[in-house]
Design a protein around this motif. Structure first.
Motif, short mmCIF file in Angstrom:
data_model
loop_
_atom_site.label_atom_id
_atom_site.label_comp_id
_atom_site.label_asym_id
_atom_site.label_seq_id
_atom_site.Cartn_x
_atom_site.Cartn_y
_atom_site.Cartn_z
N THR A 1 0.79 -1.09 0.21
CA THR A 1 -0.25 -0.13 -0.08
C THR A 1 0.96 1.14 0.33
O THR A 1 2.07 1.50 0.72
N ALA A 2 0.85 2.48 -0.55
CA ALA A 2 0.98 3.35 -0.82
C ALA A 2 1.17 4.11 0.78
O ALA A 2 0.23 4.05 1.31
N THR A 3 2.47 4.50 1.29
CA THR A 3 2.22 4.96 1.94
C THR A 3 1.09 6.33 2.64
O THR A 3 0.91 5.97 3.69
N ALA A 4 1.26 7.22 1.59
CA ALA A 4 0.36 8.11 2.08
C ALA A 4 -1.20 8.03 1.81
O ALA A 4 -1.77 8.14 2.03
N ASP A 5 -1.21 6.88 1.81
CA ASP A 5 -3.12 5.89 1.58
C ASP A 5 -3.84 5.37 2.75
O ASP A 5 -4.14 4.69 3.02
N ILE A 6 -2.18 4.82 3.46
CA ILE A 6 -2.70 4.25 4.62
C ILE A 6 -3.60 5.30 5.29
O ILE A 6 -3.29 6.39 6.26
N LYS A 7 -4.61 4.53 6.23
CA LYS A 7 -5.55 5.23 7.21
C LYS A 7 -5.16 5.24 8.23
O LYS A 7 -4.93 4.11 8.71
N GLY A 8 -5.22 7.02 9.03
CA GLY A 8 -4.71 6.96 10.48
C GLY A 8 -3.12 7.31 10.30
O GLY A 8 -2.41 7.33 11.16
N GLY A 9 -2.55 7.26 9.06
CA GLY A 9 -0.61 7.07 9.06
C GLY A 9 -0.23 6.22 9.86
O GLY A 9 -1.01 4.87 9.71
N MET A 10 1.36 6.22 8.64
CA MET A 10 2.40 5.46 8.60
C MET A 10 2.62 4.99 10.61
O MET A 10 2.43 5.60 11.50
N LYS A 11 2.17 3.42 10.31
CA LYS A 11 2.83 3.33 12.13
C LYS A 11 4.18 2.02 11.57
O LYS A 11 3.68 1.16 10.66
N THR A 12 5.46 2.56 12.47
CA THR A 12 6.80 1.95 12.65
C THR A 12 7.10 1.15 13.69
O THR A 12 7.93 1.26 14.03
N ASP A 13 6.27 0.55 15.28
CA ASP A 13 6.70 0.06 16.22
C ASP A 13 7.58 -1.23 15.33
O ASP A 13 7.19 -1.97 15.03
N PRO A 14 8.13 -1.06 16.82
CA PRO A 14 9.88 -2.08 15.98
C PRO A 14 8.77 -3.64 16.59
O PRO A 14 8.39 -4.28 17.26
N VAL A 15 9.72 -4.27 15.20
CA VAL A 15 10.02 -5.95 16.18
C VAL A 15 11.77 -6.67 15.91
O VAL A 15 12.26 -5.81 16.41
N VAL A 16 11.12 -7.59 16.13
CA VAL A 16 12.38 -8.40 16.24
C VAL A 16 13.03 -9.39 14.60
O VAL A 16 12.22 -9.79 14.44
N PHE A 17 13.94 -8.58 13.68
CA PHE A 17 14.39 -9.38 13.18
C PHE A 17 15.27 -10.92 13.11
O PHE A 17 16.42 -10.84 13.52
N GLU A 18 15.04 -11.63 12.43
CA GLU A 18 15.85 -12.47 11.99
C GLU A 18 16.87 -12.31 10.91
O GLU A 18 17.84 -12.65 10.68
N SER A 19 15.91 -12.53 9.85
CA SER A 19 16.53 -13.28 8.42
C SER A 19 15.33 -12.04 7.20
O SER A 19 14.33 -12.28 7.35
N ALA A 20 16.00 -12.22 6.14
CA ALA A 20 15.59 -11.51 4.84
C ALA A 20 16.29 -12.24 3.41
O ALA A 20 17.31 -12.30 3.57
N TRP A 21 15.19 -12.65 2.95
CA TRP A 21 15.92 -13.14 1.74
C TRP A 21 14.94 -13.86 0.35
O TRP A 21 13.53 -12.90 0.37
N LYS A 22 15.56 -13.10 -0.61
CA LYS A 22 14.57 -13.31 -2.24
C LYS A 22 14.76 -14.66 -2.03
O LYS A 22 15.58 -15.60 -1.96
N SER A 23 13.07 -15.36 -2.92
CA SER A 23 12.87 -17.05 -3.06
C SER A 23 14.18 -16.94 -4.48
O SER A 23 14.06 -16.03 -5.37
N HIS A 24 14.07 -18.28 -4.64
CA HIS A 24 15.15 -18.28 -5.68
C HIS A 24 13.97 -18.41 -6.58
O HIS A 24 15.34 -18.38 -8.07
#
Length: 223
Positions: free
Chosen positions: A103-126
């Motif tokens: 979703t476009a950030t400007a279109d998010i109702k109530g505004g953008m929220k970026t509360d923290p999470v725990v990050f483990e990993s990220a990868w692109k599928s084969h």
């Protein structure tokens, strides 16, 4: 589209099964597209290497509600051969993987929220169809009830470089919504590349920004 997490977390994101002889020496864990039949039972999977495997038995998941539909899942299975010598998947357990719309950030109702999470990993599928995120969110109960957090994926913009290639800037949306942060609950997410607002070409990149308890994490994937 923003996705509430309460049902997923209350279900602990997983179903498990009797493994027969108890041996897990051949167990595989794969992100897959789990395919349902006319009765909404999962009968086959397609891995991120585009390998289709039939299950040794059909399985009903609470989160796979629709017939003849492919659901994103992390599935645990024993890869064995059937009587014809073909590889099949003997299901052991499975976890739902969220596939949020972008979703476009400007279109998010109530505004953008970026509360923290725990990050483990990220990868692109084969096969290049998904960007996968392995995360955890902090959660807990008040008077025995779970609150409702919300996650999603926002597009902050698309930059065009001097050589004509483009950078798509995405940010993880996360609204903790005053849910207590007592313990971590696993959250898997796959961003379908087809949901990206542009059709990606060679040389384009997708950048994913994630607010974590240890600071901002930024991962970039080339196409």
């Amino acid at each position: 589209m923003l996705m509430p997490l309460v049902a997923l977390l209350m279900a602990c994101s997983s179903d498990s099964y009797d493994t027969g002889d108890g041996s897990l020496s051949y167990m595989v864990a794969d992100f897959v597209e789990a395919e349902t039949d006319a009765s909404a039972k999962v009968v086959s999977i397609v891995t991120d290497r585009d390998e289709r495997l039939w299950l040794t038995r059909s399985v009903k998941f609470d989160w796979a509600e629709k017939p003849d539909t492919a659901y994103r899942s992390l599935i645990y299975y024993n890869k064995v051969k059937d009587g014809n010598g073909q590889y099949v998947a003997e299901p052991v357990g499975a976890t739902q993987v969220l596939t949020p719309a972008v979703t476009a950030t400007a279109d998010i109702k109530g505004g953008m929220k970026t509360d923290p999470v725990v990050f483990e990993s990220a990868w692109k599928s084969h096969n290049g169809k998904y960007i996968n995120l392995d995360l955890s969110v902090k959660t807990g109960t008040v008077d025995g009830e779970y609150g409702q957090q919300t996650v999603g994926m926002a597009c902050d913009g698309i930059d065009t470089r001097t050589d004509g290639t483009r950078l798509v800037r995405l940010t993880l949306y996360h609204d903790q919504a005053s849910v207590p942060e007592y313990y971590s609950a696993k959250l898997y997410m796959s961003i379908p590349v087809e949901y990206i607002p542009i059709e990606l070409s060679a040389g384009d990149e997708v950048q994913v920004s994630i607010a974590t308890y240890g600071g901002q994490v930024v991962k970039t994937f080339g196409f």
